[in-house]
Design an enzyme around this catalytic site. Structure first.
Site, PDB file in Angstrom:
ATOM      1  N   HIS A   1     -45.158  74.255   8.227  1.00 24.34           N
ATOM      2  CA  HIS A   1     -43.970  74.224   8.304  1.00 24.34           C
ATOM      3  C   HIS A   1     -43.342  72.647   8.515  1.00 24.34           C
ATOM      4  O   HIS A   1     -44.200  72.193   9.607  1.00 24.34           O
ATOM      5  CB  HIS A   1     -43.214  75.236   9.152  1.00 24.34           C
TER       6      HIS A   1
ATOM      7  N   ASP B   1     -42.817  73.925   4.394  1.00 22.84           N
ATOM      8  CA  ASP B   1     -41.646  74.554   4.385  1.00 22.84           C
ATOM      9  C   ASP B   1     -40.424  74.144   5.495  1.00 22.84           C
ATOM     10  O   ASP B   1     -40.820  73.622   6.424  1.00 22.84           O
ATOM     11  CB  ASP B   1     -41.675  76.118   4.408  1.00 22.84           C
ATOM     12  N   ASP B   2     -39.047  74.237   4.858  1.00 23.81           N
ATOM     13  CA  ASP B   2     -38.183  74.377   6.104  1.00 23.81           C
ATOM     14  C   ASP B   2     -37.641  72.916   6.238  1.00 23.81           C
ATOM     15  O   ASP B   2     -36.650  72.627   7.139  1.00 23.81           O
ATOM     16  CB  ASP B   2     -38.660  74.958   7.370  1.00 23.81           C
TER      17      ASP B   2
HETATM   18 ZN    ZN Z   1     -39.177  78.985   5.630  1.00 27.25          ZN
END
Ligand code: ZN
Length: 291
Positions: free
Chosen positions: A249, A94-95
């Site tokens: 992440h 993610d991100d």
């Molecule tokens: Zn996130």
């Protein structure tokens, strides 16, 4: 006089023989050569046809992949009850993209492992890595553009406005809007209640109506809450599931994730797991909605 004529005849015979030999040889050479060049031509044509067929097949596969991962209302995606005989790990990041994305891609390439990236719009500089990741066989999903809880969870309207924006970012890079999403904090997040009561209950239904599928996780690496390399390694590995979806992440502050990744991949490889990018056939992990 008679002797002279005889020798003249011999000359004639010899000359005729020579002429026949030369003509015969030339004809033979011409036939052999034309046969050889015909064979050569046939070989070149066959090679070209094979190359064209391979290109066509590649193009068809490219289109099929794009079609399959595109947002299409009414087309189902994923299963909550996967085939238990398979052992699959879905590495999800993610991100990103971020300055760590290239390092992650390098590790994935080294291990021939495919993964899924749920992107945001935060890092314009590294945006071309979205395209690169997709072209290397990884799946691109949407995580929201701003990743700002107070903004995206203020209302359904605000959420979809943001989702469309990150959808456009993805489209600019890979040519289509993906159907895959991950909610910031996951569908089970309770933070959203601060901004809008019951919004996750409404959003989880609405996104499906619009043709999206949301993916939570069944293993949390802990990197989101600041775990170090060793903790990420130990939290990411388990033999509890045949289908493992791990939350990682991909942001500039998460170099511990990059450091832990090879050991996590090794662990699952040794136990016979495959590493796949999420697609329409994949296992879907849904948390219990709490808001
Ligand atoms: Zn996130």
């Amino acid at each position: 006089m008679r002797k002279k004529k005889t020798s003249y005849n011999w000359y004639k015979i010899l000359l005729c023989g020579l002429v026949f030999f030369v003509i015969g040889g030339t004809v033979f050479c011409m036939i052999a050569e034309s046969k050889e060049s015909a064979e050569k031509r046939a070989r070149a044509e066959a090679a070209q046809k094979a190359e064209e067929a391979a290109e066509r097949a590649e193009e068809e596969a490219r289109i099929a992949r794009k079609e399959s991962l595109s947002l299409k209302p009414g087309v189902p995606a994923g299963t909550l009850e996967p085939d238990r005989d398979e052992k699959i790990v879905y590495l999800t990041f993610d991100d990103g993209p971020s300055e760590n994305t290239q390092k992650i891609l390098d590790i994935l390439k080294e291990y021939n492992a495919k993964a899924t990236f749920f992107i945001t719009g935060a890092d314009e500089e590294h945006r071309p890595l979205i395209k690169k990741a997709y072209e290397e066989g990884h799946t691109i999903g949407l995580h929201t553009y701003s990743h700002n809880y107070s903004e995206v969870y203020a209302s359904e309207e605000a959420y979809f406005k943001d989702l469309e924006k990150v959808g456009k970012t993805a489209e600019e890079q890979i040519g289509f809007v993906p159907y895959l999403i991950r909610f910031p904090g996951g569908s089970s997040n309770e933070v959203s209640a601060k901004y809008s009561q019951g919004i996750m209950s409404r959003l989880t239904e609405k996104v499906m109506e619009k043709g999206y599928q949301y993916y939570d996780w069944n293993v949390d690496s802990g990197d989101g809450s600041g775990a170090g390399t060793e903790e990420i390694k130990s939290r990411s590995v388990t033999e509890r599931y045949s289908h493992v979806m791990i939350l990682f992440h991909d942001s500039s502050t998460k170099s511990a994730t990059v450091d832990a990744l090879p050991a996590v991949i090794d662990y699952y490889k040794e136990r016979g797991y495959e590493f796949r990018a999420i697609d329409r056939e994949s296992f879907v992990s849904h948390h219990a909605v709490k808001n």
